[in-house]
Design an enzyme around this catalytic site. Structure first.
Site, short mmCIF file in Angstrom:
data_model
loop_
_atom_site.label_atom_id
_atom_site.label_comp_id
_atom_site.label_asym_id
_atom_site.label_seq_id
_atom_site.Cartn_x
_atom_site.Cartn_y
_atom_site.Cartn_z
N GLY A 171 0.82 -1.21 0.00
CA GLY A 171 0.00 0.00 0.00
C GLY A 171 0.85 1.26 0.00
O GLY A 171 1.72 1.46 -0.84
N GLY A 172 0.56 2.11 0.99
CA GLY A 172 1.29 3.38 1.08
C GLY A 172 2.78 3.19 1.26
O GLY A 172 3.57 4.07 0.89
N GLY A 406 14.93 11.51 -34.79
CA GLY A 406 14.54 11.86 -33.42
C GLY A 406 15.65 11.60 -32.42
O GLY A 406 15.82 12.34 -31.46
N ALA A 407 16.45 10.57 -32.69
CA ALA A 407 17.52 10.24 -31.73
C ALA A 407 18.54 11.36 -31.67
O ALA A 407 19.05 11.71 -30.60
CB ALA A 407 18.18 8.92 -32.10
C1 HXC Z 1 -2.29 -3.76 11.04
C2 HXC Z 1 -0.87 -5.43 10.40
C3 HXC Z 1 -1.02 -5.06 9.04
C4 HXC Z 1 -1.86 -3.95 8.73
C5 HXC Z 1 0.36 -6.70 9.14
N1 HXC Z 1 -0.03 -6.46 10.41
N2 HXC Z 1 -0.25 -5.87 8.30
N3 HXC Z 1 -1.51 -4.78 11.39
N4 HXC Z 1 -2.46 -3.33 9.78
N5 HXC Z 1 -1.98 -3.48 7.49
C6 HXC Z 1 0.43 -7.11 11.64
C7 HXC Z 1 -0.05 -8.54 11.80
O1 HXC Z 1 -1.30 -8.56 12.39
C8 HXC Z 1 1.05 -9.11 12.68
O2 HXC Z 1 0.83 -8.69 14.00
C9 HXC Z 1 2.29 -8.42 12.22
O3 HXC Z 1 1.83 -7.22 11.56
C10 HXC Z 1 3.10 -9.22 11.23
O4 HXC Z 1 2.24 -9.62 10.15
P1 HXC Z 1 2.20 -11.11 9.59
O5 HXC Z 1 1.04 -11.20 8.67
O6 HXC Z 1 2.28 -12.07 10.74
O7 HXC Z 1 3.59 -11.17 8.83
P2 HXC Z 1 3.92 -11.80 7.39
O8 HXC Z 1 3.37 -13.20 7.32
O9 HXC Z 1 5.37 -11.61 7.22
O10 HXC Z 1 3.11 -10.94 6.31
C11 HXC Z 1 3.37 -9.55 6.21
C12 HXC Z 1 2.39 -8.91 5.20
C13 HXC Z 1 0.93 -9.26 5.59
C14 HXC Z 1 2.68 -9.43 3.78
C15 HXC Z 1 2.65 -7.41 5.22
O11 HXC Z 1 0.76 -9.00 6.99
C16 HXC Z 1 -0.06 -8.47 4.81
O12 HXC Z 1 -0.41 -8.81 3.64
N6 HXC Z 1 -0.61 -7.40 5.41
C17 HXC Z 1 -1.59 -6.55 4.73
C18 HXC Z 1 -0.95 -5.77 3.63
C19 HXC Z 1 -1.87 -4.84 2.90
O13 HXC Z 1 -2.69 -5.21 2.06
N7 HXC Z 1 -1.77 -3.56 3.26
C20 HXC Z 1 -2.48 -2.54 2.52
C21 HXC Z 1 -2.87 -1.50 3.46
S1 HXC Z 1 -3.76 -0.29 2.53
P3 HXC Z 1 1.34 -9.54 15.28
O14 HXC Z 1 0.69 -8.88 16.44
O15 HXC Z 1 0.88 -10.94 15.04
O16 HXC Z 1 2.82 -9.40 15.32
C22 HXC Z 1 -2.73 1.04 2.40
C23 HXC Z 1 -3.41 2.23 1.77
C24 HXC Z 1 -2.49 3.37 1.65
O17 HXC Z 1 -1.62 1.02 2.79
C25 HXC Z 1 -2.99 4.39 0.68
C26 HXC Z 1 -2.05 4.57 -0.46
C27 HXC Z 1 -2.51 5.56 -1.49
#
Ligand code: HXC
Length: 516
Positions: A171-172, A406-407
């Site tokens: 994401g961000g 162009g190059a």
């Molecule tokens: C809150 C989160 C989190 C999230 C991970 N965690 N992502 N907590 N918000 N977005 C937490 C988990 O609950 C976990 O907590 C710890 O972080 C580690 O995550 P795991 O899943 O156990 O680790 P891993 O297996 O290594 O996977 C990491 C990951 C996965 C690939 C990042 O967690 C994931 O896919 N997260 C979501 C990613 C995503 O789609 N984000 C998009 C957000 S939208 P504990 O307590 O167990 O340690 C965005 C919009 C921005 O960003 C706008 C842009 C314009």
């Protein structure tokens, strides 16, 4: 004497702030071969120079009641230190606290170091390892990202901004780096995507793993999102130090001159034989670049994407330069959409940080074809014209072989404001290649000839003798001089020395409207 209890309390709080997300999560991080945020900062900076800021900022209790405890630091370590004796600001996300995700308070900490880096005119470096926006904070986390993006954009071109991707950056966590000057990834460890595999599965049903979705290979060779990759965290952090060594700390300083150990007058005889007599035979432009720059200083950027174009930083006679070139060994050095984008972005980065541009030209022109036209090659090629025209840094061009149509124009020609243009004796400067030109100019004559193929060949040879050499261009003042290839190094160094105090103010305006 007994310690003051307030001092003891401070020590206790400091020790707690060092714990990140706790022993178990730190062990998990180490088990993946990854360092903690603090370890990474130590590995990046000159020894003993790091000073932390806001270590006691605490993650808020979330509304979903997921947090079992309030973590000090809130998933990011921020502060300042030095690289090669120059100040930098740094933030490192701590994956052991909520997966390094961005909260309102984490954003506050990151924005603080960004603001300080801007105010002090020094680089800002992000070490990223984050699941993106912290889901349980809702819209607060989104606004928190917007605060960072706005600063990324407003500080762009004022201080260098570098991101090192050290884990899953979703994401961000992918968009902020995309707004910066340089993205470095670690092989098999960093991933960049807007939506992760879980979300893709839920929305489209498609099953894909992180590596195939947004791993280093993807962003280094397919998407062009990343600029450099390294096999380890330490190697990635070393690249930050190397990259910054070519840049000034901000847009009003010049890059530092480093006394070269390589002789500025060195001439490489091999260069006089590098361009084959047959114009359809390739040679390797990387060898030309390596033999002209100070030995071992070429840092190629985006080496695996749009390989028909070459960009990178180097030193020539101790001067920091940005090299832009074609690689005739890849697609004959033709300019396509991706090559245009790659060169444009690099030219603009060099210009905003006062790094002179040295361009080596060998290209048959823009890539013809429906896919390129429909993909907007006009729009993408226009970016490159815009970037070279707008760039006020010293610009030196060397035409090594083909500069067709162009190059010739787009690759830093004299008329786009280039300060010195050299051609090698092998240069072919013309509107079209000889065969294509003969076909168009003498169509009727060729068709009515007894032997059209022989007539085409004869007319092409005539055209080649007249236009496909540097002497016609030199006679009309379109190049400044024709030089022996081996002379290129001393000639470029002399030009850069003469242009060191170049003053080329741009007319006042809010900003231009580059075709994006
Ligand atoms: C809150 C989160 C989190 C999230 C991970 N965690 N992502 N907590 N918000 N977005 C937490 C988990 O609950 C976990 O907590 C710890 O972080 C580690 O995550 P795991 O899943 O156990 O680790 P891993 O297996 O290594 O996977 C990491 C990951 C996965 C690939 C990042 O967690 C994931 O896919 N997260 C979501 C990613 C995503 O789609 N984000 C998009 C957000 S939208 P504990 O307590 O167990 O340690 C965005 C919009 C921005 O960003 C706008 C842009 C314009």
């Amino acid at each position: 004497m007994q310690e003051d209890p307030r001092i003891l309390e401070l020590r206790k709080m400091r020790a707690k702030a060092q714990e990140g997300g706790g022993k178990d999560r730190i062990e998990k991080q180490h088990a993946k071969g990854k360092q903690t945020a603090k370890e990474r900062i130590t590995a990046l900076l000159d020894p003993g120079t790091f000073n932390e800021l806001e270590p006691f900022i605490t993650s808020p209790v979330d509304e979903l009641g997921l947090a079992s405890e309030a973590f000090l630091g809130d998933g990011v370590v921020t502060g300042y230190g030095q690289i090669d004796g120059r100040t930098v600001y740094v933030y490192a996300q701590d994956f052991t606290i909520y997966g390094g995700t961005l909260s309102e308070m984490q954003s506050h900490k990151i924005c603080r170091v960004m603001d300080l880096s801007m105010r002090n005119g020094v680089p800002c470096i992000g070490l990223l390892d984050s699941g993106g926006a912290r889901i349980q904070e809702g819209v607060k986390a989104l606004g928190a990202y917007a605060e960072i993006f706005r600063r990324n954009a407003q500080y762009s071109g004022v201080v260098p901004q570098v991101s090192v991707m050290l884990g899953p950056c979703a994401g961000g966590a992918a968009y902020s780096p995309a707004l910066q000057d340089l993205i470095i990834m670690v092989e098999k460890q960093s991933f960049m995507f807007l939506t992760g595999p879980e979300v893709i599965k839920a929305v489209t049903g498609e099953i894909i793993n992180s590596e195939a979705l947004g791993g280093t290979d993807v962003h280094m060779s397919i998407s062009g999102v990343a600029h450099l990759a390294a096999p380890s965290e330490q190697a990635a952090l070393d690249l930050v130090r190397q990259f910054l060594s070519y840049l000034p700390s901000n847009n009003v300083e010049n890059p530092t001159f480093r006394q070269p150990s390589d002789d500025p007058m060195r001439m490489d005889e091999h260069l006089n034989h590098i361009v084959p007599i047959d114009p359809s035979e390739p040679y390797i432009m990387h060898q030309v670049i390596e033999s002209i720059v100070d030995k071992g200083t070429f840092l190629e950027i985006q080496p695996n994407w749009a390989r028909n174009a070459v960009v990178g930083l180097a030193r020539i006679g101790g001067h920091s330069v940005g090299i832009v070139a074609q690689e005739p060994a890849v697609m004959a050095g033709v300019i396509d959409i991706d090559a245009s984008d790659k060169m444009t972005r690099f030219v603009r980065m060099c210009d905003c940080f006062n790094v002179p541009l040295v361009t080596f030209v060998d290209s048959p022109g823009f890539l013809p074809g429906v896919a390129q036209e429909h993909g907007g090659i006009i729009r993408h090629g226009a970016k490159l014209l815009y970037a070279y025209s707008e760039a006020t840094v010293p610009k030196v061009t060397v035409i090594t072989r083909k500069a067709y149509g162009g190059a010739y124009v787009v690759m830093s020609s004299k008329y786009l404001g280039t300060d010195v243009t050299y051609a090698w004796p092998s240069a072919e400067i013309a509107v079209l290649g000889a065969e294509g030109a003969a076909n168009i100019l003498f169509k009727k004559q060729i068709e009515s000839a007894a032997d059209p193929a022989a007539e085409r060949k004869r007319l092409a040879a005539d055209y080649r003798a007249r236009f496909n050499n540097p002497y016609y261009a030199a006679s009309t003042g379109d190049v400044d001089d024709i030089i022996e290839p081996r002379e290129s190094r001393p000639k470029i160094i002399a030009a850069l020395s003469a242009l060191r105090d170049k003053f080329a103010p741009a007319p006042p305006r809010k900003h231009g409207n580059i075709p994006v």
